[in-house]
Design a protein around this motif. Structure first.
Motif, PDB file in Angstrom:
ATOM      1  N   VAL A 266       7.523  -6.617 -25.889  1.00  0.00           N
ATOM      2  CA  VAL A 266       8.857  -6.099 -26.226  1.00  0.00           C
ATOM      3  C   VAL A 266       9.588  -7.010 -27.200  1.00  0.00           C
ATOM      4  O   VAL A 266      10.603  -6.606 -27.787  1.00  0.00           O
ATOM      5  N   ASP A 269       9.354  -6.433 -32.570  1.00  0.00           N
ATOM      6  CA  ASP A 269       9.972  -5.188 -33.024  1.00  0.00           C
ATOM      7  C   ASP A 269       9.057  -4.346 -33.901  1.00  0.00           C
ATOM      8  O   ASP A 269       9.287  -3.151 -34.078  1.00  0.00           O
ATOM      9  N   SER A 270       8.021  -4.972 -34.458  1.00  0.00           N
ATOM     10  CA  SER A 270       7.136  -4.230 -35.360  1.00  0.00           C
ATOM     11  C   SER A 270       6.147  -3.351 -34.604  1.00  0.00           C
ATOM     12  O   SER A 270       5.514  -2.474 -35.201  1.00  0.00           O
ATOM     13  N   TYR A 273       6.143   2.014 -29.961  1.00  0.00           N
ATOM     14  CA  TYR A 273       5.911   2.499 -28.600  1.00  0.00           C
ATOM     15  C   TYR A 273       5.079   3.787 -28.686  1.00  0.00           C
ATOM     16  O   TYR A 273       5.114   4.477 -29.713  1.00  0.00           O
ATOM     17  N   ASP A 277      11.673   7.530 -30.023  1.00  0.00           N
ATOM     18  CA  ASP A 277      12.953   7.029 -29.515  1.00  0.00           C
ATOM     19  C   ASP A 277      13.738   8.151 -28.845  1.00  0.00           C
ATOM     20  O   ASP A 277      13.479   9.335 -29.042  1.00  0.00           O
ATOM     21  N   GLY A 299      17.641  -8.973 -29.008  1.00  0.00           N
ATOM     22  CA  GLY A 299      16.784  -8.066 -29.774  1.00  0.00           C
ATOM     23  C   GLY A 299      16.002  -7.122 -28.877  1.00  0.00           C
ATOM     24  O   GLY A 299      15.834  -5.941 -29.201  1.00  0.00           O
ATOM     25  N   SER A 302      18.487  -4.475 -27.452  1.00  0.00           N
ATOM     26  CA  SER A 302      18.897  -3.541 -28.513  1.00  0.00           C
ATOM     27  C   SER A 302      17.782  -2.553 -28.845  1.00  0.00           C
ATOM     28  O   SER A 302      18.053  -1.364 -29.078  1.00  0.00           O
ATOM     29  N   ARG A 303      16.548  -3.034 -28.851  1.00  0.00           N
ATOM     30  CA  ARG A 303      15.426  -2.123 -29.129  1.00  0.00           C
ATOM     31  C   ARG A 303      15.239  -1.126 -27.984  1.00  0.00           C
ATOM     32  O   ARG A 303      15.003   0.067 -28.221  1.00  0.00           O
ATOM     33  N   LYS A 306      17.500   1.909 -27.956  1.00  0.00           N
ATOM     34  CA  LYS A 306      17.131   3.012 -28.857  1.00  0.00           C
ATOM     35  C   LYS A 306      16.181   4.000 -28.191  1.00  0.00           C
ATOM     36  O   LYS A 306      16.074   5.148 -28.611  1.00  0.00           O
ATOM     37  N   ALA A 372      24.316  -3.896 -27.564  1.00  0.00           N
ATOM     38  CA  ALA A 372      23.234  -2.948 -27.837  1.00  0.00           C
ATOM     39  C   ALA A 372      23.744  -1.508 -27.855  1.00  0.00           C
ATOM     40  O   ALA A 372      22.949  -0.573 -28.007  1.00  0.00           O
TER      41      ALA A 372
END
Length: 416
Positions: A266, A269-270, A273, A277, A299, A302-303, A306, A372
């Motif tokens: 997690v 970020d690259s 999933y 979203d 981070g 926040s991800r 989404k 977030a």
């Protein structure tokens, strides 16, 4: 000056506690009901709820934490623990397999939001009609009788105390903020359109749950046991330790028609999933963020925000500052403030207590989730006193717990 500051803090802490217990953010009767009013009777039970520390106890805890954090881990070693974090957790699961943690059967007491509304109502009816609440007078464990979900007696309580057992009966939050996602027709229509366009594990589901940091499945399998009879429900669970995910997939209760377990970091970020979203109804972060470097937590949150559909809930529980496990660390294990490395190379962070932070005008848990884009529904500290009556030992446990909701987004053509 320090004396004045401590006295002011004590007064403000008490006043904040009174205000907070009456607010919509905190349940009126939260997290258990066994209150220690006579210190002479402390060894009559195994656990006491809502412990208010004396000034002396708090000062001793602060001194221990200060002392064990004086010597910091060398920067090159800190970089190694960060770089090889998945290796240490893989070694952990290779050693302990699924024998270290007990199943978190308390999840539905703390977080009834996990379940779809219909299933939740059904369980409430079953509880009231056939399975009354029983309070074990010996250990103080409130045992709500969801069929096949909650064990009775001392063994269950003792096995789950370390992982944060509490005895919430129902849940309390600001209903104006936390509206069921199923009531928003626009969200439901948008979700159906997304499912039609894409195919992915659980694409045909109508209610989705994501557990982050699933480990060996100690949360996943209690959830699966309930949602197996819930049409349209689907569970995703991920961990960045591949060994943990293999333990989940090899479990006899794993069902790929109801669950998708996958390896995922997690913090990266690259990495995509395996689903789009804004489709998750619930995301669980149970004793997970504490294993992540503090600089990367924002981070991650926040991800994850989404991934939530508008109205979806992110449920959080983790270690609080001055928990006994923090005070037991020896010098040379501290990475940074409130952040430590264990002997096996895994790391743990202790979140600063909400009420103390309110005094000084900041709240790291609140800030992290609201930055977030989520709305705070619940944010509290759970302080317990765990007692070993045979050895006459008192152990202070401190956990933080929060519920945060993604705001509903009005349809783009709502002005027309």
């Amino acid at each position: 000056m320090n004396v004045i500051r401590r006295l002011s803090a004590s007064y403000l802490r008490k006043s904040k506690m009174q205000q907070r217990s009456q607010s919509n953010r905190r349940p009126i009767a939260p997290l258990g009901s066994r209150i220690l009013t006579d210190p002479a009777k402390v060894f009559e039970h195994n656990m006491w709820d809502h412990m208010q520390w004396s000034q002396e106890e708090e000062e001793r805890a602060r001194e221990k934490a200060t002392k064990n954090s004086l010597v910091r881990v060398q920067p090159e070693d800190q970089a190694k623990y960060e770089r090889e974090a998945s290796k240490y957790w893989n070694e952990f699961y290779k050693t302990h397999k699924n024998n270290f943690f007990k199943d978190r059967n308390w999840l539905f007491l703390e977080f009834p939001e996990i379940l779809p509304k219909g299933r939740k109502d059904q369980m409430n009816k079953e509880e009231k009609s056939s399975y009354p609440v029983k309070l074990n007078a010996t250990n103080g464990c409130t045992n709500v009788g969801f069929p096949g979900m909650f064990k009775e007696g001392k063994d269950y309580c003792q096995n789950n105390l370390v992982d944060g057992l509490t005895s919430v009966q129902g849940h309390s939050y600001n209903k104006k903020q936390a509206e069921p996602v199923t009531e928003n027709k626009h969200v439901k229509n948008c979700e159906q359109e997304t499912v039609k366009q894409e195919s992915f594990p659980g694409s045909g589901a109508t209610y989705r749950i994501l557990e982050v940091g699933c480990g060996a499945g100690n949360s996943a399998f209690p959830i699966l046991k309930v949602i197996c009879n819930t049409p349209g429900a689907f569970l995703y669970c991920c961990d960045f330790a591949s060994g943990a995910v293999e333990l989940v997939k090899s479990h006899l209760s794993y069902n790929s028609d109801r669950c998708s377990a996958f390896v995922h970091d997690v913090c990266d970020d690259s990495l995509p999933y395996p689903f789009p979203d804004e489709i998750q109804d619930v995301i669980l972060l149970i004793f997970v963020l504490s294993a992540i470097h503090p600089d990367r937590m924002q981070g991650v949150v926040s991800r994850l925000a989404k991934l939530l559909k508008p109205g979806g809930m992110l449920l959080f529980r983790d270690y609080g500052r001055y928990d006994t496990s923090q005070l037991r660390f020896k010098k040379g294990c501290c990475l940074s403030e409130n952040f430590y490395v264990r002997g096996d190379g895994t790391r743990v962070y202790f979140f600063t207590e909400v009420i103390l932070l309110l005094i000084w005008g900041t709240d790291e848990v609140h800030n992290m989730f609201t930055l977030a884009g989520l709305v705070e529904v619940q944010n509290l500290v759970d302080r317990r006193l765990q007692v070993n009556r045979k050895k006459k030992v008192k152990i202070h446990r401190v956990w933080v717990q929060g519920k945060f909701q993604k705001p509903f987004q009005p349809p783009q053509n709502s002005h027309q």
